[in-house]
Design a protein around this motif. Structure first.
Motif, PDB file in Angstrom:
ATOM      1  N   GLN A  95      23.934  -2.830 -13.603  1.00  9.87           N
ATOM      2  CA  GLN A  95      25.061  -3.164 -14.604  1.00  9.87           C
ATOM      3  C   GLN A  95      26.281  -2.428 -14.161  1.00  9.87           C
ATOM      4  O   GLN A  95      27.550  -3.130 -14.198  1.00  9.87           O
ATOM      5  CB  GLN A  95      24.736  -2.494 -16.082  1.00  9.87           C
ATOM      6  CG  GLN A  95      23.475  -3.036 -16.436  1.00  9.87           C
ATOM      7  CD  GLN A  95      23.146  -2.305 -18.001  1.00  9.87           C
ATOM      8  OE1 GLN A  95      23.450  -1.102 -18.314  1.00  9.87           O
ATOM      9  NE2 GLN A  95      22.350  -3.087 -18.740  1.00  9.87           N
ATOM     10  N   MET A 232      25.039 -12.527 -18.388  1.00 14.26           N
ATOM     11  CA  MET A 232      24.548 -11.881 -19.288  1.00 14.26           C
ATOM     12  C   MET A 232      24.649 -12.445 -20.801  1.00 14.26           C
ATOM     13  O   MET A 232      25.421 -13.582 -20.975  1.00 14.26           O
ATOM     14  CB  MET A 232      25.110 -10.445 -19.766  1.00 14.26           C
ATOM     15  CG  MET A 232      25.262  -9.386 -18.526  1.00 14.26           C
ATOM     16  SD  MET A 232      26.360  -7.948 -19.080  1.00 14.26           S
ATOM     17  CE  MET A 232      26.044  -7.095 -17.778  1.00 14.26           C
ATOM     18  N   GLU A 236      23.297  -8.843 -24.420  1.00 15.69           N
ATOM     19  CA  GLU A 236      23.474  -7.962 -23.398  1.00 15.69           C
ATOM     20  C   GLU A 236      25.020  -7.474 -23.409  1.00 15.69           C
ATOM     21  O   GLU A 236      25.134  -6.303 -23.420  1.00 15.69           O
ATOM     22  CB  GLU A 236      23.035  -8.498 -22.160  1.00 15.69           C
ATOM     23  CG  GLU A 236      21.680  -8.734 -22.174  1.00 15.69           C
ATOM     24  CD  GLU A 236      21.199  -9.393 -21.047  1.00 15.69           C
ATOM     25  OE1 GLU A 236      20.124  -9.229 -20.163  1.00 15.69           O
ATOM     26  OE2 GLU A 236      21.950 -10.333 -20.536  1.00 15.69           O
ATOM     27  N   GLN A 240      26.753  -3.433 -23.716  1.00 17.52           N
ATOM     28  CA  GLN A 240      27.679  -3.030 -23.039  1.00 17.52           C
ATOM     29  C   GLN A 240      28.824  -2.707 -23.852  1.00 17.52           C
ATOM     30  O   GLN A 240      29.598  -1.502 -23.479  1.00 17.52           O
ATOM     31  CB  GLN A 240      27.985  -3.988 -21.873  1.00 17.52           C
ATOM     32  CG  GLN A 240      26.908  -4.467 -20.994  1.00 17.52           C
ATOM     33  CD  GLN A 240      26.291  -3.117 -20.335  1.00 17.52           C
ATOM     34  OE1 GLN A 240      26.911  -1.983 -20.294  1.00 17.52           O
ATOM     35  NE2 GLN A 240      24.849  -3.395 -20.079  1.00 17.52           N
TER      36      GLN A 240
END
Length: 435
Positions: A95, A232, A236, A240
């Protein structure tokens, strides 16, 4: 191996929970004089506080592969998912590589323009003689800056208000839930109800922003566009965004609040800031190129980050038996580092509670992070990805406000430090005087 040093005052069944609840920083600060590794108990669960800068560097940098995220991160991961601020390896590094370009030095330079614009609008709304609750005002400001700079999203006044209202109960709730048994979460206390409601509101707002980006198909040149164009899923991406809001906006707002407090109560520091700002900028708006020329402002920011580090505890979990000094830490054991306690240690910093920007002229200052005695943004592979962004935002805010306003303490409660999710001022009332 030597015997484990256990903190005094352990109560059967409760451990040190009551002492920690009565005065978290007083209790944690008191452990520093008891050894390099001191164990206290939350109920029956041992927590090993690491006090030695050398050992702190081992945990965070040289032997970081032997530690995973700690209890607070595990609880946050249950609630928000595997995001940059909560994930363990190898997910974290994958990530980080995706998101790192958004925090590159060149990007930070463009963000300063966004920061300045938001802050000018912020200070232009003030009126001479007005009394402001500055700690609350800057929370809205830092959220708006993050939204505009990293997401380029016009959340709107109502949405910003909702996010500000939701973040506090969520952040405080995560810390409290990490320190208490899981059964606590199922008790319908006012705090738990506020937490659950805040999480629902925040999730709905973030989902709406992601949906708008998906539907527009436009590349706004920001972090959210980068995430949307990656592989993503929306879930997801939400993780973030929630992680960045959780990790970045409140900590910056708190640090900025403390910085203005220190300027207000230290006239000599305030005068030096004004003199440098007037000399370097001569009335024009600050740019990214100017920040490097504002050396005293830079020292004020550095000293605020040291003296008022908002993250008061950082936790790791041993993945294997680890020898830390004379203590062998068992697999699964929780290890804790208190950055404020470290940064206020008189053995490391002369007169540590004094706000002294000129301590950063010490030739040894550049060695403090390498030695493990200064870690406000963490260290090693989990060092905060937004460090440069936060420092630029703090400096830009101080300069922009100082060009137009002089802030003085207003009558009200004595300003004191309270430990919630972060170390924040209880209230910061400021009287506004035009310069």
């Amino acid at each position: 191996m030597g015997a484990v040093t256990v903190a005094a005052g352990r109560v059967p069944g409760l451990g040190h929970a009551l002492a920690l609840a009565r005065g978290p920083m007083k209790f944690i600060q008191g452990l520093r004089s008891q050894g390099d590794v001191v164990t206290f108990y939350l109920g029956t669960v041992p927590i090993h506080q690491i006090n030695s800068p050398d050992l702190i560097r081992r945990v965070l940098v040289t032997d970081a592969h032997q530690f995973g995220r700690g209890q607070i991160f595990a609880k946050a991961r249950q609630l928000f998912g595997d995001g940059l601020a909560t994930a363990d390896e190898p997910v974290h590094m994958r990530q980080r590589r995706i998101m790192q370009p958004a925090f590159h030095r060149d990007r930070i330079a463009t963000y300063v323009d966004v920061m300045r614009s938001e802050m000018r609008e912020f200070v232009d709304s003030w009126r001479p003689g007005q009394i402001v609750r500055l700690d609350r005002a800057v929370s809205r400001l830092t959220l708006a800056v993050t939204a505009k700079a990293l997401f380029r999203a016009d959340l709107g006044t109502a949405a910003v208000t909702e996010v500000c209202r939701s973040l506090g109960p969520i952040l405080n709730g995560v810390t409290k839930r990490a320190m208490l048994p899981d059964v606590y979460e199922r008790i319908p206390t006012p705090g738990n109800r506020q937490f659950d409601a805040g999480l629902r509101r925040l999730t709905a707002i973030v989902d709406e922003v992601i949906k708008a980006y998906r539907e527009s198909g436009a590349d706004h040149g920001d972090l959210l566009s980068m995430l949307v164009s990656s592989e993503m899923t929306d879930t997801e991406i939400r993780t973030q965004v929630m992680n960045i809001l959780m990790a970045g906006t409140d900590t910056t707002a708190i640090t900025l609040s403390w910085a203005f407090h220190e300027l207000a109560v230290n006239p000599d520091v305030r005068r030096k800031v004004f003199d440098e700002v007037d000399t370097v900028l001569a009335g024009r708006p600050v740019t990214a190129a100017d920040l490097a020329k504002l050396s005293y402002v830079e020292r004020v920011v550095a000293e605020t980050v040291r003296r008022h580090t908002p993250v008061w505890l950082l936790m790791r979990k041993a993945l294997a038996p680890v020898e830390l000094g004379d203590v062998t830490v068992a697999p699964g054991a929780q290890v804790m580092i208190s950055m404020p306690a470290l940064h206020r240690d008189p053995a490391l910093f002369t007169d540590p509670l004094r706000f002294d920007p000129d301590r950063w002229l010490d030739p040894r200052a550049s060695e403090w992070p390498k030695a493990g005695s200064l870690v406000p943004f963490g260290a090693g592979r989990h060092r905060c990805i937004g460090e440069a962004f936060a420092l630029a935002e703090l400096a830009t805010a101080l300069v922009t406000v100082s060009q137009k306003w002089e802030l003085r303490p207003a009558p009200g409660p004595r300003v004191r430090e309270v430990a919630r999710a972060f170390l924040r001022p209880n209230a910061l009332l400021m009287a506004l005087q035009p310069r």
